[in-house]
Scaffold this active site. Structure first.
Site, PDB file in Angstrom:
ATOM      1  N   ASP A 289      -0.672   4.667  -6.614  1.00 52.08           N
ATOM      2  CA  ASP A 289       0.651   4.388  -6.069  1.00 52.08           C
ATOM      3  C   ASP A 289       1.267   3.161  -6.745  1.00 52.08           C
ATOM      4  OD1 ASP A 289       2.691   4.910  -3.996  1.00 52.08           O
ATOM      5  OD2 ASP A 289       2.064   2.975  -3.201  1.00 52.08           O
ATOM      6  N   GLU A 336       1.891   7.131 -10.303  1.00 51.27           N
ATOM      7  CA  GLU A 336       3.167   7.211  -9.584  1.00 51.27           C
ATOM      8  C   GLU A 336       4.118   6.231 -10.272  1.00 51.27           C
ATOM      9  OE1 GLU A 336       6.067   5.810  -7.875  1.00 51.27           O
ATOM     10  OE2 GLU A 336       4.760   4.957  -6.337  1.00 51.27           O
ATOM     11  N   ASP A 389       7.666  10.249   0.771  1.00 49.54           N
ATOM     12  CA  ASP A 389       8.713   9.247   0.989  1.00 49.54           C
ATOM     13  C   ASP A 389      10.122   9.828   0.920  1.00 49.54           C
ATOM     14  OD1 ASP A 389       7.146   7.009   1.467  1.00 49.54           O
ATOM     15  OD2 ASP A 389       6.961   6.507  -0.655  1.00 49.54           O
TER      16      ASP A 389
END
Length: 497
Positions: A289, A336, A389
């Protein structure tokens, strides 16, 4: 990666009568659904204990498993619980997780199971995981003893400072609670391994997630205070976040402490290597992430109310990537790489060799990079309609401008017979991206009522599917699209749906 496709749905979103999705029979049934749908991957969110605002990205441990995901029916089968003991109020609406009810009831039930558990069964597990589990179990027991206060507010300064004599003292005083938390991790590990083994046997690989930062109130910071920027009161002196952009005029202030990368370099990033090694052993693929934070990161002074006062600092870059690769040469990883990407971030991604991510719904926003549109995809990327998200596709449609929706309709050739969600699916499935992933909510055609998270806000992570959602007809239709785009590992004869 081999050309394939997958579905994003966290374990907590599975059906269950105990308030939250678990690693029980519904997880196995979902694997069956994935196989019937022609999928090769199941992507989940972090499976570590949830923390602030019930977020899986704010966990008290980067190594432990989430107690809420332990299946109670399996504990009943083991003779550790009875039906009557789990017949509690787990929340009134089966479509959403009630974290308040879980907090009230789950640990009480697990303590009843622990009272009947033969502790000798977990001796081997504890020995094999001694590099993290003893410290985590002590931290969890100390949290209970000190009324769940943050570790830097504990009443005993010696253990707050992690002095060896205080740590040894509390290991003796809190031995029962320490054993209890080790039991929880033993049961979680056993159940997770069973689900993963079943998935792998059926050709499904599981993608896990590593948040780049850890929260301040965690065993990771308490045990490794020298690895973070902390002030004399052991509060973070710098906080993680991202600067203002088109989506957030105040930026995002996450509140996590910032790593002292100079100290990490001194032992060749040993903590990070350990973290990635364990995560790589748990999952088949690991998504890192906020990858751009490895090249440079936005740090905000402690006490700020939003992210605007921050500034950029250089990150560890390829030094960290090389250290991880040396430790974990066989772990597949995804970067990501969303957000503002400088030439330096793009170079780091290229040098790392990791595939980045593309988000289709971003491509129809005039403020975003056109690289998000399928005609600009490169083979070495992972394509999504949206992530946890983002709004589900039907939620995006309800919020987008008429011009954006018209652009999507024309670009994707959307039509009423196919429907928008499957039209968006076709957009990424037919691209050259080596892997295409859709949130389960998109295949179900759900709107914002099923949204998993909205960054910079609280009260999310609650969506749950129902058993009736996973129909044979839906699996057949998803499989048709997987076969049409040459992403199905075992092609069959599926009618044109």
């Amino acid at each position: 990666m081999k050309r394939s496709c997958g579905i994003l749905m966290h374990i907590s979103s599975l059906p269950s009568k105990y308030g939250i999705g678990t690693l029980g029979k519904e997880a196995f049934k979902f694997v069956d659904f994935l196989k019937a749908s022609g999928q090769g991957y199941w992507q989940v969110l972090p499976v570590t204990p949830t923390g602030y605002s019930d977020s899986p990205y704010q966990s008290a441990s980067t190594f432990a498993g989430n107690p809420y995901l332990i299946d109670l029916n399996l504990l009943i089968e083991e003779g550790l619980l009875t039906e009557e003991e789990v017949d509690l109020d787990w929340g009134g609406d089966p479509r959403y997780v009630d974290y308040g009810k879980l907090w009230e009831n789950r640990y009480e039930v697990l303590r009843k199971a622990f009272a009947r558990f033969d502790r000798s069964q977990m001796e081997t597990f504890r020995a094999e995981n001694s590099d993290w589990i003893e410290e985590y179990a002590l931290f969890a027991a100390l949290k209970t003893k000190f009324d769940n206060k943050p570790w830097n507010e504990w009443d005993d300064p010696a253990v707050m400072e992690h002095r060896a004599d205080a740590v040894a003292y509390y290991r003796q005083v809190l031995v029962h609670d320490i054993d209890f938390h080790c039991f929880i991790q033993y049961e979680f590990d056993k159940q997770f391994r069973a689900v993963k083994a079943y998935a792998n046997q059926n050709g499904i690989r599981i993608i896990g997630d590593v948040p780049i930062y850890v929260p301040h109130d965690s065993v990771d910071v308490w045990s490794n205070q020298h690895l973070f920027y902390l002030d004399e009161r052991r509060n973070p002196s710098l906080l993680a976040g991202v600067p203002p952009d088109y989506f957030t005029e105040l930026g995002q202030l996450w509140g996590n402490p910032i790593y002292n990368w100079d100290v990490h370099r001194q032992d060749n990033f040993a903590w990070w290597r350990h973290r990635m090694e364990r995560t790589g052993a748990r999952f088949d693929v690991v998504r890192i992430d906020h990858f751009r934070g490895i090249e440079s990161y936005w740090a905000v002074p402690y006490g700020s109310t939003d992210a605007r006062p921050g500034r950029w600092y250089p990150g560890p870059g390829m030094d960290l990537i090389r250290a991880i690769r040396q430790q974990c040469p066989n772990v597949d990883m995804i970067a990501e790489d969303l957000g503002f990407l400088t030439p330096e971030v793009k170079k780091l991604l290229s040098d790392s060799g990791l595939p980045g991510m593309r988000i289709l719904q971003f491509g129809f926003d005039p403020s975003c990079d056109s690289r998000e549109l399928p005609h600009n995809y490169t083979t070495h990327c992972i394509a999504y309609t949206g992530t946890h998200d983002n709004a589900p596709i039907m939620g995006w449609v309800s919020e987008a401008t008429p011009e954006q929706v018209e652009f999507a309709v024309n670009y994707l050739g959307l039509n009423e017979r196919e429907g928008m969600p499957f039209g968006f699916a076709r957009g990424i499935l037919n691209s050259v991206a080596e892997l295409a992933i859709l949130p389960m909510q998109d295949y179900l055609g759900l709107g914002n009522e099923s949204r998993m998270n909205l960054p910079s806000s609280t009260g999310w992570w609650k969506y749950r599917a129902q058993s009736s959602d996973f129909t044979e007809e839906l699996a057949k239709r998803i499989r048709y699209y997987a076969e049409m785009s040459a992403r199905c590992d075992v092609p069959g004869k599926t009618s044109n749906v």
